[in-house]
Scaffold this active site. Structure first.
Site, PDB file in Angstrom:
ATOM      1  N   GLY A  10     -16.304 100.804  -9.923  1.00 24.77           N
ATOM      2  CA  GLY A  10     -17.215  99.714  -9.543  1.00 24.77           C
ATOM      3  C   GLY A  10     -18.230 100.104  -8.480  1.00 24.77           C
ATOM      4  O   GLY A  10     -19.261  99.456  -8.341  1.00 24.77           O
ATOM      5  N   HIS A  11     -17.945 101.142  -7.692  1.00 24.74           N
ATOM      6  CA  HIS A  11     -18.938 101.617  -6.720  1.00 24.74           C
ATOM      7  C   HIS A  11     -20.038 102.362  -7.466  1.00 24.74           C
ATOM      8  O   HIS A  11     -19.897 102.684  -8.654  1.00 24.74           O
ATOM      9  CB  HIS A  11     -18.282 102.551  -5.694  1.00 24.74           C
ATOM     10  CG  HIS A  11     -17.283 101.855  -4.812  1.00 24.74           C
ATOM     11  ND1 HIS A  11     -17.630 100.867  -3.918  1.00 24.74           N
ATOM     12  CD2 HIS A  11     -15.936 102.005  -4.687  1.00 24.74           C
ATOM     13  CE1 HIS A  11     -16.552 100.431  -3.297  1.00 24.74           C
ATOM     14  NE2 HIS A  11     -15.500 101.101  -3.744  1.00 24.74           N
ATOM     15  N   ILE A  13     -23.310 105.557  -7.128  1.00 25.22           N
ATOM     16  CA  ILE A  13     -23.751 106.738  -6.374  1.00 25.22           C
ATOM     17  C   ILE A  13     -25.230 107.003  -6.677  1.00 25.22           C
ATOM     18  O   ILE A  13     -25.636 106.982  -7.851  1.00 25.22           O
ATOM     19  CB  ILE A  13     -22.874 107.965  -6.751  1.00 25.22           C
ATOM     20  CG1 ILE A  13     -23.283 109.210  -5.950  1.00 25.22           C
ATOM     21  CG2 ILE A  13     -22.915 108.282  -8.249  1.00 25.22           C
ATOM     22  CD1 ILE A  13     -22.296 110.375  -6.076  1.00 25.22           C
ATOM     23  N   PRO A  14     -26.062 107.234  -5.649  1.00 23.30           N
ATOM     24  CA  PRO A  14     -27.456 107.605  -5.907  1.00 23.30           C
ATOM     25  C   PRO A  14     -27.514 108.942  -6.649  1.00 23.30           C
ATOM     26  O   PRO A  14     -26.814 109.892  -6.274  1.00 23.30           O
ATOM     27  CB  PRO A  14     -28.055 107.732  -4.499  1.00 23.30           C
ATOM     28  CG  PRO A  14     -27.129 106.985  -3.592  1.00 23.30           C
ATOM     29  CD  PRO A  14     -25.772 107.124  -4.201  1.00 23.30           C
ATOM     30  N   GLY A  17     -28.919 113.568  -4.220  1.00 21.20           N
ATOM     31  CA  GLY A  17     -28.429 113.674  -2.849  1.00 21.20           C
ATOM     32  C   GLY A  17     -28.900 114.981  -2.235  1.00 21.20           C
ATOM     33  O   GLY A  17     -29.407 115.863  -2.936  1.00 21.20           O
ATOM     34  N   GLY A  19     -27.866 118.446  -0.604  1.00 20.31           N
ATOM     35  CA  GLY A  19     -26.765 119.385  -0.396  1.00 20.31           C
ATOM     36  C   GLY A  19     -26.867 120.008   0.994  1.00 20.31           C
ATOM     37  O   GLY A  19     -27.967 120.169   1.531  1.00 20.31           O
ATOM     38  N   ASP A  44     -24.418 115.192   0.774  1.00 21.56           N
ATOM     39  CA  ASP A  44     -23.191 115.864   0.342  1.00 21.56           C
ATOM     40  C   ASP A  44     -22.751 116.859   1.417  1.00 21.56           C
ATOM     41  O   ASP A  44     -23.491 117.780   1.750  1.00 21.56           O
ATOM     42  CB  ASP A  44     -23.439 116.616  -0.974  1.00 21.56           C
ATOM     43  CG  ASP A  44     -22.164 117.269  -1.469  1.00 21.56           C
ATOM     44  OD1 ASP A  44     -21.372 116.587  -2.129  1.00 21.56           O
ATOM     45  OD2 ASP A  44     -21.955 118.469  -1.167  1.00 21.56           O
ATOM     46  N   TYR A  49     -18.159 123.698   5.483  1.00 24.33           N
ATOM     47  CA  TYR A  49     -19.543 124.099   5.749  1.00 24.33           C
ATOM     48  C   TYR A  49     -19.808 124.271   7.253  1.00 24.33           C
ATOM     49  O   TYR A  49     -20.819 124.854   7.646  1.00 24.33           O
ATOM     50  CB  TYR A  49     -20.554 123.094   5.174  1.00 24.33           C
ATOM     51  CG  TYR A  49     -20.488 122.869   3.677  1.00 24.33           C
ATOM     52  CD1 TYR A  49     -19.814 123.757   2.843  1.00 24.33           C
ATOM     53  CD2 TYR A  49     -21.103 121.774   3.090  1.00 24.33           C
ATOM     54  CE1 TYR A  49     -19.746 123.540   1.475  1.00 24.33           C
ATOM     55  CE2 TYR A  49     -21.048 121.553   1.718  1.00 24.33           C
ATOM     56  CZ  TYR A  49     -20.360 122.435   0.921  1.00 24.33           C
ATOM     57  OH  TYR A  49     -20.299 122.209  -0.442  1.00 24.33           O
ATOM     58  N   LYS A  84     -15.448 116.914   1.605  1.00 23.69           N
ATOM     59  CA  LYS A  84     -14.464 117.584   0.753  1.00 23.69           C
ATOM     60  C   LYS A  84     -13.299 118.139   1.571  1.00 23.69           C
ATOM     61  O   LYS A  84     -13.502 118.688   2.664  1.00 23.69           O
ATOM     62  CB  LYS A  84     -15.132 118.736  -0.025  1.00 23.69           C
ATOM     63  CG  LYS A  84     -16.411 118.312  -0.704  1.00 23.69           C
ATOM     64  CD  LYS A  84     -17.040 119.376  -1.561  1.00 23.69           C
ATOM     65  CE  LYS A  84     -18.457 118.971  -1.930  1.00 23.69           C
ATOM     66  NZ  LYS A  84     -19.476 119.336  -0.946  1.00 23.69           N
ATOM     67  N   HIS A 117     -11.867 120.117  -2.757  1.00 21.71           N
ATOM     68  CA  HIS A 117     -12.977 121.081  -2.837  1.00 21.71           C
ATOM     69  C   HIS A 117     -12.740 122.155  -3.910  1.00 21.71           C
ATOM     70  O   HIS A 117     -13.635 122.503  -4.668  1.00 21.71           O
ATOM     71  CB  HIS A 117     -13.184 121.737  -1.460  1.00 21.71           C
ATOM     72  CG  HIS A 117     -14.560 122.270  -1.250  1.00 21.71           C
ATOM     73  ND1 HIS A 117     -15.157 122.342  -0.013  1.00 21.71           N
ATOM     74  CD2 HIS A 117     -15.461 122.778  -2.121  1.00 21.71           C
ATOM     75  CE1 HIS A 117     -16.366 122.859  -0.136  1.00 21.71           C
ATOM     76  NE2 HIS A 117     -16.573 123.135  -1.407  1.00 21.71           N
TER      77      HIS A 117
END
Ligand code: A2P
Length: 310
Positions: A10-11, A13-14, A17, A19, A44, A49, A84, A117
């Site tokens: 139900g959510h 996501i654009p 995005g 990175g 993201d 990272y 992640k 991940h």
């Protein structure tokens, strides 16, 4: 306007995005600010990272400035933030702590999406991962079922809205799907014209999982392609824009990485033209050309002598 794709819970996501893998700590703050100003609403991230604290500060500053200067400010709920779980935290007793650490760094109370991940568990203690030559990775024996159940608890507790997976093969996805109480909403894998992931995308469609392409520019390897350059000329767009548009028209979410302000803008400016079916098919078949197929990201390609996608 960037399209929002509905997830199986139900959510939504654009579809585009930003990175942040390999976004240097001294550059990523500016990149986030520029991206948000230009209209990106989806970022993201990942614990590994090593830049989530800087990204969190930039998001916080942006939202605070919005509150001060606007009658209709952009708010937290207008953003979609992904992170992640790193491989060292797959055991059930480590998943929540890892998620909370990420939330602390990003200065958020919840994540929109949290992904496993890699389908690989490393020992909890970081120092044990490499051998004395620094190249070998030790594995830990943690079944993915254990990790997934801990991920589901994060949803139950409201720490994350959606959960998903990254770098999984079709067999692992089918296995996970057989026991998941909460089905994965997203699969994030490498995908670009030199690795078109046709079969994996088909499987995701069948299972109601949205496919998200990381390294949609093939880590810049596809940017010198002559055939794509001809298509780019026709549309008066850059090669990068054609490659991203191709991925978008396949129905995938894309997260091109850039810390360069003009390229961040360029990568979003792909909504005012359309590739024909013929152009789409031409780009989709590029990986079949001799020597073109390439996977740019397989961290286990070193040391082991095999890669995890075999
Ligand atoms: P930079 O951050 O300097 O812009 P991918 O997302 O496929 O992994 O690709 C990321 C790489 O491509 C980075 O080196 C990034 O460098 C570069 N890049 C991102 N957008 C563009 C673009 N529009 N044109 C050329 N190179 C780009």
């Amino acid at each position: 306007m960037v399209r929002h794709i509905k997830l199986n819970n139900g959510h939504s996501i654009p579809q585009i995005g930003l990175g942040t893998w390999q976004s240097e700590r001294n550059e990523v703050s500016k990149a986030i600010t520029v991206a948000l100003e230009k209209g990106y609403r989806h970022i993201d991230c990942a614990a590994i990272y090593g830049n989530e604290d800087v990204i969190g500060k930039a998001i916080q500053n942006y939202l605070q400035q919005q509150q001060q200067n606007n009658t209709r400010p952009i708010k937290r709920e207008d953003l979609f933030i992904t992170s992640k779980l790193w491989n060292t935290c797959h055991r059930k007793e480590h998943v929540k702590g890892a998620c909370k650490e990420t939330l602390k760094n990003l200065k958020l109370t919840y994540l929109d999406l949290y992904l496993i991940h890699w389908p690989l568990a490393f020992p909890f203690n970081d120092e044990n991962i490499r051998d004395e030559k620094g190249g070998f990775v030790k594995l830990d024996n943690v079944p993915l079922m254990e990790t997934w159940k801990a991920m589901e608890e994060l949803v139950d507790e409201g720490l994350v809205r959606s959960i998903g997976i990254s770098n999984f093969t079709s067999q692992l996805i089918l296995d996970l799907n057989s026991y998941a109480r909460i089905k994965p909403a997203i699969l994030q894998n490498e995908c670009h014209p030199y690795l078109n992931q046709k079969d994996l995308i088909k499987l995701c469609k069948q299972l109601g999982i949205v496919f998200e392409s990381y390294s949609p520019l093939g880590h810049a390897t596809v940017l010198n392609d002559e055939i794509i350059a001809q298509i780019a000329q026709r549309h008066k767009k850059s090669v990068g824009q054609i490659v991203l548009r191709w991925n978008l028209q396949l129905g995938n979410v894309i997260i091109p990485k850039s810390t360069n302000p003009s390229r961040i803008e360029e990568n979003l400016n792909i909504l005012d033209f359309e590739l024909t079916d013929k152009e789409m098919n031409k780009i989709s078949s590029l990986e079949e050309e001799e020597g073109k197929k390439i996977r740019t990201c397989d961290p286990l390609d070193f040391g082991w002598g095999w890669n995890i996608f075999c």
